[in-house]
Design a protein around this motif. Sequence first.
Motif, mmCIF file in Angstrom:
data_model
loop_
_atom_site.group_PDB
_atom_site.id
_atom_site.type_symbol
_atom_site.label_atom_id
_atom_site.label_comp_id
_atom_site.label_asym_id
_atom_site.label_seq_id
_atom_site.Cartn_x
_atom_site.Cartn_y
_atom_site.Cartn_z
ATOM 1 N N SER A 194 -75.485 15.342 5.570
ATOM 2 C CA SER A 194 -76.310 14.310 4.940
ATOM 3 C C SER A 194 -77.023 14.870 3.705
ATOM 4 N N ASP A 198 -76.512 13.539 -0.023
ATOM 5 C CA ASP A 198 -77.659 13.081 -0.825
ATOM 6 C C ASP A 198 -77.670 13.781 -2.177
ATOM 7 N N LEU A 210 -70.838 7.625 4.006
ATOM 8 C CA LEU A 210 -70.333 8.378 5.153
ATOM 9 C C LEU A 210 -69.769 7.351 6.127
ATOM 10 N N VAL A 229 -74.916 8.835 13.340
ATOM 11 C CA VAL A 229 -74.861 9.072 11.891
ATOM 12 C C VAL A 229 -75.906 8.220 11.177
ATOM 13 N N ALA A 232 -78.833 10.185 10.700
ATOM 14 C CA ALA A 232 -78.641 11.329 9.799
ATOM 15 C C ALA A 232 -78.606 10.922 8.329
ATOM 16 N N TYR A 233 -78.034 9.738 8.025
ATOM 17 C CA TYR A 233 -77.718 9.448 6.617
ATOM 18 C C TYR A 233 -77.829 7.956 6.351
ATOM 19 N N ARG A 234 -78.501 7.617 5.264
ATOM 20 C CA ARG A 234 -78.747 6.200 4.995
ATOM 21 C C ARG A 234 -77.473 5.438 4.632
ATOM 22 N N SER A 236 -74.570 5.097 5.577
ATOM 23 C CA SER A 236 -73.576 5.315 6.629
ATOM 24 C C SER A 236 -73.023 4.000 7.176
#
Length: 393
Positions: A194, A198, A210, A229, A232-234, A236
């Motif tokens: 992530s 970013d 992702l 996920v 972890a990551y926007r 996614s």
Amino acid sequence: MPISEKIRASMERSSWIRKMFEEGIERKAKFGPENVFDFSLGNPDLEPPSKALDVLVEVAKDTTPGQHAYMPNAGFSETRQAVADYLNTFNGSRFSSGDVIMTVGAGGGLNVIFKAILNPQDEVIIPSPYFVEYNSYLDNHQGVPKVVACHADFSLNLEAISEAVSEKTRAVLINSPHNPTGRVYRKEELAELSKLLDHHSAKLGKPIYLVSDEPYRKIIYDGIVVPSVFDAYRESIVVTSFSKDLSLPGERIGYIAVNPEIADKTLLVGGMVFCNRILGFVNAPALMQRAIRHLLEESVDISIYQRRRDIFCEGLEAAGYEFQKPEGAFYLFPRSPVADDAEFVRALQEENILTVPGTGFGGPGHFRIAYCVEDKVIEKALPGFKRVMDKYR
Ligand SMILES: Cc1ncc(COP(=O)(O)O)c(C=O)c1O
């Protein structure tokens, strides 16, 4: 030629599993089905849970008008809401029905995502080994796979992923639990990924998505957790199905869920809903949407797959095979004792053992075993595995 050059070439390239399948038919006819040990296909052998069959009968009996009609292309709002509620039980994020699109399996969902997000020649980074259909799914939408090898233990090689990012990168596609290795990515791995995405997104001035393909999320062993996920990551997007955990691959039902906080969500979801329509799916099967609404917490008995994994791992280890113990899904990806994995797979065939060369998954020097077969098939095949290994040692 009745078909295009391109499709002809793709058929040739992706023919390993098909070759094994055909070999299996021939060998079963010659030696009797009980004497052929077919580990070539990821087709779950367990029947769907009885509750799934009961629910199917129930929903089929519903005579309320309109149950079989066209619907909004994203699917029934009740089903999308039920999926959102389910996602809220194990994700920190707050999902609503608008974050969910019902799809024709995970394969249909991946095609919808790529159709919606890819410009011609956009690149998608794929850690290898990988589910071989990804190549075709990307090619369907003029995308280009950028394959990046994993570490030897099948964890993500973050440096290699970082180096693979270019101006054309649109997404990274991961799959956990993983086909063909059984690996589950760790929370820390996703956090690092992530950070990396970013960093590159900021540099490129556009988000790198992702995409997480998760049809095996419930097929996990030894209490391992599949991290979210979304946490972890926007940027996614998760795609999944009920093909494996409910043993319903022929019924073609799955969904896409986008991170509720993803940028430009209205346009992104709108684009994917439109693609669900124009890819000819129109919408996911109505009857199945009405059924899975009641089955989101269900799965086949995962302990059966775990037992088979254990029988296999013990037998292969004793026979001298090197492999990573699978943490989920129902595949093993051992090392071939010779560099030419196709040669080794042919040697196993002589024992009527059908597997698939790792080359077919972008993982040369290995071979894949699908252990969604009865215990006795595994037990009867193990002496053959040993004899072949003995020849090569
Ligand atoms: C990693 C992976 N993704 C997607 C799919 C496709 O799943 P579905 O049958 O739900 O389209 C499979 C099927 O084997 C798979 O292994």
